[in-house]
Scaffold this motif. Sequence first.
Motif, PDB file in Angstrom:
ATOM      1  N   ARG A   1       0.222 -12.633  -9.309  1.00  0.00           N
ATOM      2  CA  ARG A   1       1.801 -12.381  -9.683  1.00  0.00           C
ATOM      3  C   ARG A   1       2.133 -10.911  -9.263  1.00  0.00           C
ATOM      4  O   ARG A   1       3.076 -10.528  -8.772  1.00  0.00           O
ATOM      5  N   GLN A   2       1.206  -9.951  -9.779  1.00  0.00           N
ATOM      6  CA  GLN A   2       1.289  -8.449  -9.448  1.00  0.00           C
ATOM      7  C   GLN A   2       1.428  -8.308  -8.272  1.00  0.00           C
ATOM      8  O   GLN A   2       2.210  -7.318  -7.800  1.00  0.00           O
ATOM      9  N   LEU A   3       0.433  -8.579  -7.377  1.00  0.00           N
ATOM     10  CA  LEU A   3       0.491  -8.436  -6.037  1.00  0.00           C
ATOM     11  C   LEU A   3       1.635  -8.850  -5.156  1.00  0.00           C
ATOM     12  O   LEU A   3       2.073  -8.292  -4.318  1.00  0.00           O
ATOM     13  N   VAL A   4       2.006 -10.217  -5.509  1.00  0.00           N
ATOM     14  CA  VAL A   4       3.381 -10.494  -4.981  1.00  0.00           C
ATOM     15  C   VAL A   4       4.571  -9.677  -5.426  1.00  0.00           C
ATOM     16  O   VAL A   4       5.313  -9.373  -4.321  1.00  0.00           O
ATOM     17  N   ALA A   5       4.651  -9.467  -6.686  1.00  0.00           N
ATOM     18  CA  ALA A   5       5.835  -8.448  -6.864  1.00  0.00           C
ATOM     19  C   ALA A   5       5.865  -7.173  -6.233  1.00  0.00           C
ATOM     20  O   ALA A   5       6.791  -6.790  -5.833  1.00  0.00           O
ATOM     21  N   LEU A   6       4.593  -6.546  -5.986  1.00  0.00           N
ATOM     22  CA  LEU A   6       4.486  -5.171  -5.335  1.00  0.00           C
ATOM     23  C   LEU A   6       4.780  -5.694  -3.783  1.00  0.00           C
ATOM     24  O   LEU A   6       5.597  -4.606  -3.171  1.00  0.00           O
TER      25      LEU A   6
ATOM     26  N   ARG B   1      17.613   3.883  -3.333  1.00  0.00           N
ATOM     27  CA  ARG B   1      16.233   3.577  -3.600  1.00  0.00           C
ATOM     28  C   ARG B   1      15.667   2.989  -2.603  1.00  0.00           C
ATOM     29  O   ARG B   1      16.223   2.076  -2.005  1.00  0.00           O
ATOM     30  N   ILE B   2      14.230   3.333  -2.045  1.00  0.00           N
ATOM     31  CA  ILE B   2      13.522   2.604  -1.167  1.00  0.00           C
ATOM     32  C   ILE B   2      13.011   1.208  -1.994  1.00  0.00           C
ATOM     33  O   ILE B   2      12.924   0.251  -1.062  1.00  0.00           O
ATOM     34  N   ASN B   3      12.486   1.096  -3.296  1.00  0.00           N
ATOM     35  CA  ASN B   3      12.033  -0.046  -3.878  1.00  0.00           C
ATOM     36  C   ASN B   3      12.351   0.365  -5.309  1.00  0.00           C
ATOM     37  O   ASN B   3      12.721   1.327  -5.827  1.00  0.00           O
ATOM     38  N   ARG B   4      12.090  -0.801  -6.192  1.00  0.00           N
ATOM     39  CA  ARG B   4      12.470  -0.827  -7.539  1.00  0.00           C
ATOM     40  C   ARG B   4      11.537  -1.793  -8.305  1.00  0.00           C
ATOM     41  O   ARG B   4      11.290  -2.861  -7.997  1.00  0.00           O
ATOM     42  N   LEU B   5      10.676  -1.469  -9.320  1.00  0.00           N
ATOM     43  CA  LEU B   5      10.168  -2.100 -10.219  1.00  0.00           C
ATOM     44  C   LEU B   5      10.885  -2.411 -11.538  1.00  0.00           C
ATOM     45  O   LEU B   5      11.493  -1.246 -12.061  1.00  0.00           O
ATOM     46  N   SER B   6      10.946  -3.447 -12.139  1.00  0.00           N
ATOM     47  CA  SER B   6      11.368  -3.729 -13.395  1.00  0.00           C
ATOM     48  C   SER B   6      11.013  -3.324 -14.614  1.00  0.00           C
ATOM     49  O   SER B   6      11.240  -2.850 -15.617  1.00  0.00           O
ATOM     50  N   ARG B   7       9.731  -3.664 -14.400  1.00  0.00           N
ATOM     51  CA  ARG B   7       8.584  -3.396 -15.632  1.00  0.00           C
ATOM     52  C   ARG B   7       7.607  -2.690 -15.380  1.00  0.00           C
ATOM     53  O   ARG B   7       6.560  -3.323 -14.707  1.00  0.00           O
ATOM     54  N   PRO B   8       7.389  -1.475 -15.742  1.00  0.00           N
ATOM     55  CA  PRO B   8       8.544  -0.520 -16.097  1.00  0.00           C
ATOM     56  C   PRO B   8       9.620  -0.279 -15.394  1.00  0.00           C
ATOM     57  O   PRO B   8       8.959  -0.185 -13.974  1.00  0.00           O
ATOM     58  N   PRO B   9      10.562   0.257 -15.605  1.00  0.00           N
ATOM     59  CA  PRO B   9      11.433   0.601 -14.375  1.00  0.00           C
ATOM     60  C   PRO B   9      11.252   1.833 -13.687  1.00  0.00           C
ATOM     61  O   PRO B   9      11.125   3.066 -14.475  1.00  0.00           O
ATOM     62  N   LEU B  10      10.984   1.733 -12.574  1.00  0.00           N
ATOM     63  CA  LEU B  10      10.518   2.734 -11.515  1.00  0.00           C
ATOM     64  C   LEU B  10      10.964   2.665 -10.267  1.00  0.00           C
ATOM     65  O   LEU B  10      11.076   1.373  -9.860  1.00  0.00           O
TER      66      LEU B  10
ATOM     67  N   VAL C   1       6.841  -7.839  -2.354  1.00  0.00           N
ATOM     68  CA  VAL C   1       8.177  -7.899  -2.116  1.00  0.00           C
ATOM     69  C   VAL C   1       8.821  -6.781  -2.269  1.00  0.00           C
ATOM     70  O   VAL C   1       9.880  -6.441  -1.329  1.00  0.00           O
ATOM     71  N   GLN C   2       8.261  -5.745  -2.831  1.00  0.00           N
ATOM     72  CA  GLN C   2       9.073  -4.314  -2.873  1.00  0.00           C
ATOM     73  C   GLN C   2       8.282  -3.393  -2.162  1.00  0.00           C
ATOM     74  O   GLN C   2       8.651  -2.155  -1.907  1.00  0.00           O
ATOM     75  N   HIS C   3       7.460  -4.000  -1.128  1.00  0.00           N
ATOM     76  CA  HIS C   3       6.617  -3.095   0.071  1.00  0.00           C
ATOM     77  C   HIS C   3       6.002  -1.782  -0.678  1.00  0.00           C
ATOM     78  O   HIS C   3       6.278  -0.669  -0.060  1.00  0.00           O
ATOM     79  N   ILE C   4       5.404  -2.143  -1.686  1.00  0.00           N
ATOM     80  CA  ILE C   4       4.356  -1.185  -2.604  1.00  0.00           C
ATOM     81  C   ILE C   4       3.128  -1.408  -2.153  1.00  0.00           C
ATOM     82  O   ILE C   4       2.747  -2.752  -2.452  1.00  0.00           O
ATOM     83  N   LYS C   5       2.273  -0.407  -1.777  1.00  0.00           N
ATOM     84  CA  LYS C   5       1.119  -0.951  -1.469  1.00  0.00           C
ATOM     85  C   LYS C   5       0.094  -1.083  -2.765  1.00  0.00           C
ATOM     86  O   LYS C   5       0.030   0.000  -3.487  1.00  0.00           O
ATOM     87  N   PRO C   6      -0.581  -2.183  -2.988  1.00  0.00           N
ATOM     88  CA  PRO C   6      -1.362  -2.346  -4.154  1.00  0.00           C
ATOM     89  C   PRO C   6      -2.754  -1.805  -3.734  1.00  0.00           C
ATOM     90  O   PRO C   6      -3.318  -2.003  -2.821  1.00  0.00           O
ATOM     91  N   LEU C   7      -3.438  -1.296  -4.915  1.00  0.00           N
ATOM     92  CA  LEU C   7      -4.863  -0.600  -5.060  1.00  0.00           C
ATOM     93  C   LEU C   7      -5.375  -1.547  -6.090  1.00  0.00           C
ATOM     94  O   LEU C   7      -4.627  -1.425  -7.229  1.00  0.00           O
ATOM     95  N   ILE C   8      -6.447  -2.408  -6.184  1.00  0.00           N
ATOM     96  CA  ILE C   8      -6.862  -3.050  -7.244  1.00  0.00           C
ATOM     97  C   ILE C   8      -8.245  -2.317  -7.705  1.00  0.00           C
ATOM     98  O   ILE C   8      -9.398  -2.192  -6.964  1.00  0.00           O
ATOM     99  N   TYR C   9      -8.084  -2.308  -9.110  1.00  0.00           N
ATOM    100  CA  TYR C   9      -9.480  -1.641  -9.666  1.00  0.00           C
ATOM    101  C   TYR C   9      -9.915  -2.629 -10.799  1.00  0.00           C
ATOM    102  O   TYR C   9      -8.845  -2.699 -11.619  1.00  0.00           O
ATOM    103  N   PHE C  10     -10.913  -2.843 -10.545  1.00  0.00           N
ATOM    104  CA  PHE C  10     -11.792  -3.733 -11.565  1.00  0.00           C
ATOM    105  C   PHE C  10     -12.389  -2.937 -12.532  1.00  0.00           C
ATOM    106  O   PHE C  10     -13.182  -2.004 -12.269  1.00  0.00           O
TER     107      PHE C  10
END
Length: 179
Positions: A93-98, A60-69, A100-109
């Motif tokens: 917290r979501q930004l930090v979790a992403l 795996r390149i990366n992994r999220l635990s909630r949900p498992p992806l 750490v896994q090297h997943i680029k975040p896009l924020i949608y308000f």
Amino acid sequence: CSSDLVGKIYQSLGGFYDIASHGHMYRTRARGNFRAKRIKPIVGDVVDFKSGYVLSVHRRINRLSRPPLANLTQAIIVTSTQEPRFSAGLLDRQLVALGVQHIKPLIYFSKLDLLDPEQQAHYLKIAKYYHDIGYDVFAPKKAFCPTTLDLLKNHLTGQETVVMGQTGVGKSSLLNHLK
């Protein structure tokens, strides 16, 4: 299928895995020895499979635990300005979790259109803050503004993307408008 195939798990339900490979979808199960080895295939995993069984899970390149992806390149964090109320702590917290896994975040308000002009200005200032520190931010004043949706769609091409956020923030509504 008689020879080993490689594919990506797109759905996991009740011990079955739906795997996309070469334009086809295959329903499989994990081999019995996976449990003994504590290997649990998850959505996004690239796997080798044959005759209805997953044989192996690629690294795996990366992994999220909630949900498992697994193996994501980016995530759209949908955050509401109200119902549920905006939480900078949760977003951070979501930004930090992403990160750490090297997943680029896009924020949608979402739900800016439900606010009065003063409240809208407050949340647009918060959106600008996140933009100024380097995040891609989408904050449409009108719900599902076509211009904003087009900009967001441009970020999706060629990416493995998850949409995440609290219950009630508008994830499903956003997905329905992105179709």
